[in-house]
Design a protein around this motif. Structure first.
Motif, PDB file in Angstrom:
ATOM      1  N   LEU A 121      33.073  -2.661 -34.506  1.00  0.00           N
ATOM      2  CA  LEU A 121      31.673  -2.805 -34.906  1.00  0.00           C
ATOM      3  C   LEU A 121      30.875  -3.327 -33.718  1.00  0.00           C
ATOM      4  CD1 LEU A 121      29.464  -2.931 -37.178  1.00  0.00           C
ATOM      5  CD2 LEU A 121      30.190  -5.304 -37.537  1.00  0.00           C
ATOM      6  N   PHE A 122      29.751  -2.699 -33.455  1.00  0.00           N
ATOM      7  CA  PHE A 122      28.857  -3.220 -32.421  1.00  0.00           C
ATOM      8  C   PHE A 122      27.448  -2.674 -32.636  1.00  0.00           C
ATOM      9  CE2 PHE A 122      30.483   0.735 -30.732  1.00  0.00           C
ATOM     10  CZ  PHE A 122      29.429   1.312 -30.042  1.00  0.00           C
ATOM     11  N   GLU A 123      26.487  -3.357 -32.031  1.00  0.00           N
ATOM     12  CA  GLU A 123      25.088  -2.942 -32.115  1.00  0.00           C
ATOM     13  C   GLU A 123      24.630  -2.417 -30.762  1.00  0.00           C
ATOM     14  OE1 GLU A 123      23.722  -6.214 -35.505  1.00  0.00           O
ATOM     15  OE2 GLU A 123      23.189  -6.517 -33.388  1.00  0.00           O
ATOM     16  N   VAL A 124      23.700  -1.480 -30.804  1.00  0.00           N
ATOM     17  CA  VAL A 124      23.155  -0.898 -29.579  1.00  0.00           C
ATOM     18  C   VAL A 124      21.673  -1.263 -29.492  1.00  0.00           C
ATOM     19  CG1 VAL A 124      22.837   1.205 -28.239  1.00  0.00           C
ATOM     20  CG2 VAL A 124      24.776   1.017 -29.804  1.00  0.00           C
ATOM     21  N   TYR A 125      21.275  -1.738 -28.317  1.00  0.00           N
ATOM     22  CA  TYR A 125      19.887  -2.166 -28.114  1.00  0.00           C
ATOM     23  C   TYR A 125      19.253  -1.413 -26.954  1.00  0.00           C
ATOM     24  CZ  TYR A 125      20.519  -6.201 -31.201  1.00  0.00           C
ATOM     25  OH  TYR A 125      20.732  -7.009 -32.286  1.00  0.00           O
ATOM     26  N   TRP A 126      17.938  -1.253 -27.041  1.00  0.00           N
ATOM     27  CA  TRP A 126      17.115  -0.852 -25.901  1.00  0.00           C
ATOM     28  C   TRP A 126      16.237  -2.063 -25.621  1.00  0.00           C
ATOM     29  CZ3 TRP A 126      11.873  -0.398 -24.825  1.00  0.00           C
ATOM     30  CH2 TRP A 126      11.559   0.293 -23.649  1.00  0.00           C
ATOM     31  N   LYS A 127      16.512  -2.731 -24.517  1.00  0.00           N
ATOM     32  CA  LYS A 127      15.952  -4.063 -24.264  1.00  0.00           C
ATOM     33  C   LYS A 127      16.341  -4.954 -25.449  1.00  0.00           C
ATOM     34  CE  LYS A 127      12.292  -2.633 -21.099  1.00  0.00           C
ATOM     35  NZ  LYS A 127      10.857  -2.684 -20.757  1.00  0.00           N
ATOM     36  N   ASP A 128      15.382  -5.490 -26.204  1.00  0.00           N
ATOM     37  CA  ASP A 128      15.734  -6.326 -27.351  1.00  0.00           C
ATOM     38  C   ASP A 128      15.440  -5.634 -28.677  1.00  0.00           C
ATOM     39  OD1 ASP A 128      16.763  -8.497 -25.944  1.00  0.00           O
ATOM     40  OD2 ASP A 128      14.767  -9.343 -25.605  1.00  0.00           O
ATOM     41  N   GLU A 129      15.287  -4.334 -28.624  1.00  0.00           N
ATOM     42  CA  GLU A 129      15.039  -3.545 -29.833  1.00  0.00           C
ATOM     43  C   GLU A 129      16.332  -2.866 -30.270  1.00  0.00           C
ATOM     44  OE1 GLU A 129      12.796   0.625 -31.051  1.00  0.00           O
ATOM     45  OE2 GLU A 129      12.153  -0.467 -29.253  1.00  0.00           O
ATOM     46  N   ILE A 130      16.782  -3.158 -31.477  1.00  0.00           N
ATOM     47  CA  ILE A 130      18.012  -2.533 -31.955  1.00  0.00           C
ATOM     48  C   ILE A 130      17.757  -1.056 -32.240  1.00  0.00           C
ATOM     49  CG2 ILE A 130      17.602  -3.137 -34.385  1.00  0.00           C
ATOM     50  CD1 ILE A 130      20.690  -3.525 -34.599  1.00  0.00           C
ATOM     51  N   THR A 131      18.641  -0.216 -31.745  1.00  0.00           N
ATOM     52  CA  THR A 131      18.476   1.230 -31.928  1.00  0.00           C
ATOM     53  C   THR A 131      19.583   1.839 -32.784  1.00  0.00           C
ATOM     54  OG1 THR A 131      19.705   1.686 -29.898  1.00  0.00           O
ATOM     55  CG2 THR A 131      17.306   1.447 -29.709  1.00  0.00           C
ATOM     56  N   ALA A 132      20.725   1.152 -32.867  1.00  0.00           N
ATOM     57  CA  ALA A 132      21.821   1.689 -33.678  1.00  0.00           C
ATOM     58  C   ALA A 132      22.839   0.592 -33.968  1.00  0.00           C
ATOM     59  CB  ALA A 132      22.504   2.848 -32.960  1.00  0.00           C
ATOM     60  N   ARG A 133      23.541   0.784 -35.062  1.00  0.00           N
ATOM     61  CA  ARG A 133      24.678  -0.081 -35.404  1.00  0.00           C
ATOM     62  C   ARG A 133      25.865   0.838 -35.651  1.00  0.00           C
ATOM     63  NH1 ARG A 133      26.730  -3.937 -39.585  1.00  0.00           N
ATOM     64  NH2 ARG A 133      26.838  -5.969 -38.545  1.00  0.00           N
ATOM     65  N   VAL A 134      26.946   0.596 -34.938  1.00  0.00           N
ATOM     66  CA  VAL A 134      28.085   1.514 -34.955  1.00  0.00           C
ATOM     67  C   VAL A 134      29.279   0.843 -35.621  1.00  0.00           C
ATOM     68  CG1 VAL A 134      29.633   2.925 -33.549  1.00  0.00           C
ATOM     69  CG2 VAL A 134      27.260   2.562 -32.819  1.00  0.00           C
ATOM     70  N   GLU A 218      28.464 -12.498 -30.389  1.00  0.00           N
ATOM     71  CA  GLU A 218      27.756 -12.723 -29.125  1.00  0.00           C
ATOM     72  C   GLU A 218      26.303 -13.123 -29.389  1.00  0.00           C
ATOM     73  OE1 GLU A 218      30.095  -9.723 -26.077  1.00  0.00           O
ATOM     74  OE2 GLU A 218      28.311  -8.974 -27.119  1.00  0.00           O
ATOM     75  N   LYS A 219      25.908 -14.259 -28.858  1.00  0.00           N
ATOM     76  CA  LYS A 219      24.529 -14.730 -28.974  1.00  0.00           C
ATOM     77  C   LYS A 219      23.846 -14.508 -27.630  1.00  0.00           C
ATOM     78  CE  LYS A 219      21.760 -18.645 -30.557  1.00  0.00           C
ATOM     79  NZ  LYS A 219      21.778 -20.064 -31.022  1.00  0.00           N
ATOM     80  N   ILE A 220      23.402 -13.273 -27.415  1.00  0.00           N
ATOM     81  CA  ILE A 220      22.825 -12.886 -26.132  1.00  0.00           C
ATOM     82  C   ILE A 220      21.607 -12.001 -26.360  1.00  0.00           C
ATOM     83  CG2 ILE A 220      24.956 -13.051 -24.782  1.00  0.00           C
ATOM     84  CD1 ILE A 220      25.382 -10.082 -25.222  1.00  0.00           C
ATOM     85  N   THR A 221      20.800 -11.878 -25.322  1.00  0.00           N
ATOM     86  CA  THR A 221      19.652 -10.977 -25.349  1.00  0.00           C
ATOM     87  C   THR A 221      19.719 -10.080 -24.123  1.00  0.00           C
ATOM     88  OG1 THR A 221      18.189 -12.418 -24.065  1.00  0.00           O
ATOM     89  CG2 THR A 221      18.286 -12.797 -26.448  1.00  0.00           C
ATOM     90  N   SER A 222      18.742  -9.210 -23.997  1.00  0.00           N
ATOM     91  CA  SER A 222      18.736  -8.275 -22.871  1.00  0.00           C
ATOM     92  C   SER A 222      18.686  -9.004 -21.529  1.00  0.00           C
ATOM     93  CB  SER A 222      17.546  -7.317 -22.991  1.00  0.00           C
ATOM     94  OG  SER A 222      16.322  -8.040 -22.982  1.00  0.00           O
ATOM     95  N   LYS A 223      18.057 -10.162 -21.489  1.00  0.00           N
ATOM     96  CA  LYS A 223      17.963 -10.908 -20.233  1.00  0.00           C
ATOM     97  C   LYS A 223      19.334 -11.351 -19.728  1.00  0.00           C
ATOM     98  CE  LYS A 223      13.303 -12.736 -21.037  1.00  0.00           C
ATOM     99  NZ  LYS A 223      12.486 -13.968 -21.198  1.00  0.00           N
ATOM    100  N   ASP A 224      20.282 -11.485 -20.645  1.00  0.00           N
ATOM    101  CA  ASP A 224      21.617 -11.951 -20.265  1.00  0.00           C
ATOM    102  C   ASP A 224      22.496 -10.839 -19.698  1.00  0.00           C
ATOM    103  OD1 ASP A 224      21.260 -14.658 -21.261  1.00  0.00           O
ATOM    104  OD2 ASP A 224      21.326 -13.752 -23.262  1.00  0.00           O
ATOM    105  N   VAL A 225      22.139  -9.584 -19.983  1.00  0.00           N
ATOM    106  CA  VAL A 225      23.056  -8.500 -19.609  1.00  0.00           C
ATOM    107  C   VAL A 225      22.446  -7.409 -18.739  1.00  0.00           C
ATOM    108  CG1 VAL A 225      24.500  -8.850 -21.648  1.00  0.00           C
ATOM    109  CG2 VAL A 225      22.584  -7.259 -21.771  1.00  0.00           C
ATOM    110  N   LEU A 226      21.168  -7.115 -18.905  1.00  0.00           N
ATOM    111  CA  LEU A 226      20.584  -5.997 -18.168  1.00  0.00           C
ATOM    112  C   LEU A 226      20.499  -6.290 -16.676  1.00  0.00           C
ATOM    113  CD1 LEU A 226      17.712  -4.767 -20.527  1.00  0.00           C
ATOM    114  CD2 LEU A 226      19.981  -3.770 -20.188  1.00  0.00           C
ATOM    115  N   VAL A 227      20.693  -5.243 -15.889  1.00  0.00           N
ATOM    116  CA  VAL A 227      20.658  -5.396 -14.431  1.00  0.00           C
ATOM    117  C   VAL A 227      19.352  -4.888 -13.845  1.00  0.00           C
ATOM    118  CG1 VAL A 227      23.149  -5.259 -14.190  1.00  0.00           C
ATOM    119  CG2 VAL A 227      21.807  -3.151 -14.158  1.00  0.00           C
ATOM    120  N   ARG A 228      18.518  -4.269 -14.660  1.00  0.00           N
ATOM    121  CA  ARG A 228      17.237  -3.742 -14.167  1.00  0.00           C
ATOM    122  C   ARG A 228      16.133  -4.765 -14.364  1.00  0.00           C
ATOM    123  NH1 ARG A 228      16.146   2.182 -16.421  1.00  0.00           N
ATOM    124  NH2 ARG A 228      14.383   1.917 -15.023  1.00  0.00           N
TER     125      ARG A 228
END
Length: 228
Positions: A121-134, A218-228
């Motif tokens: 199970l995992f969630e997919v985000y675009w920045k901090d907007e959830i786009t899918a749950r798998v 995981e208690k994270i946001t896009s700022k914690d993982v994105l490289v752009r």
């Protein structure tokens, strides 16, 4: 029973059969009560005699067989041929068993990993907007899609196979054949190239977009993982 389970059972069966034959050949070799010997002819006082030579305690020993005459050592020759054949069979069986053990050990590791990721199970985000749950269980993958924007959405359908999900994981990883892949895996603390294990470490981030994965706990946001 899946393909890996069938292969594992087949390897176990072949290993058991090889071990059974190995015991049989060793018993036959013991029953012969002999070791591999070479037969030579020695000339003594003008007469020719057969001798067998063998090694014991690091020294070469000789055993008298009799005077040279047609067929006089046929029985000994047959015995030595059987000893040689059994010795070769034993050597090959030992090699086969070792190979089967290595293959079985590898499959055991793969089976453990497969069980670990059987439910995913995992969630997919675009920045901090959830786009899918798998959600994946066994070979089935169900996707809850929360946007149709192709620039934000990785999944075109609501269902896919585990293989298709694996391909998406691969696309979110480095190329397997890049020169420094071993150094990258070592840095991540991984022993092998496994796309699922890689994206768990990298959250599937890419320099080409703002998409990333969040796994349970995981208690994270896009700022914690994105490289752009």
């Amino acid at each position: 029973m899946n393909e890996m389970e069938l292969l594992y059972c087949d390897l176990q069966r072949k290993k058991a059969e090889a071990e059974s034959r190995l015991l049989e050949y060793r018993k036959r070799l013991d029953d012969i009560s002999g070791q591999k010997q070479s037969i030579t002819i020695k000339k003594i006082h003008g007469d020719l005699y057969y001798y067998s030579q063998y090694r014991r305690d690091g020294k070469i020993k000789s055993r008298y067989l009799g005077p040279v005459s047609p067929g006089s050592i046929a029985e000994e020759e047959r015995k030595q041929m059987e000893i040689e054949s059994l010795t070769d069979e034993i050597r090959e069986l030992q090699w086969n068993i070792e190979s089967l053990e290595r293959m079985t050990e590898y499959l055991q590791k793969r089976r453990k990993k497969e069980k670990i990721v059987d439910s995913l199970l995992f969630e997919v985000y675009w920045k901090d907007e959830i786009t899918a749950r798998v959600y994946a269980r066994g070979s089935d993958v169900i996707i809850s899609r929360f946007t149709d924007n192709p620039g934000k959405q990785l999944f075109a359908e609501k269902k896919m196979t585990r293989y298709q999900l694996g391909r998406i994981f691969e696309l979110r990883c480095w190329e397997k054949d890049r020169p420094d892949i071993n150094e990258i895996l070592e840095y991540l603390g991984l022993d092998e190239y496994n796309p699922y294990e890689i994206v768990k470490k990298t959250h599937g981030v890419s320099c080409n977009d703002y998409i990333w994965f969040r796994f349970p706990g995981e208690k994270i946001t896009s700022k914690d993982v994105l490289v752009r």
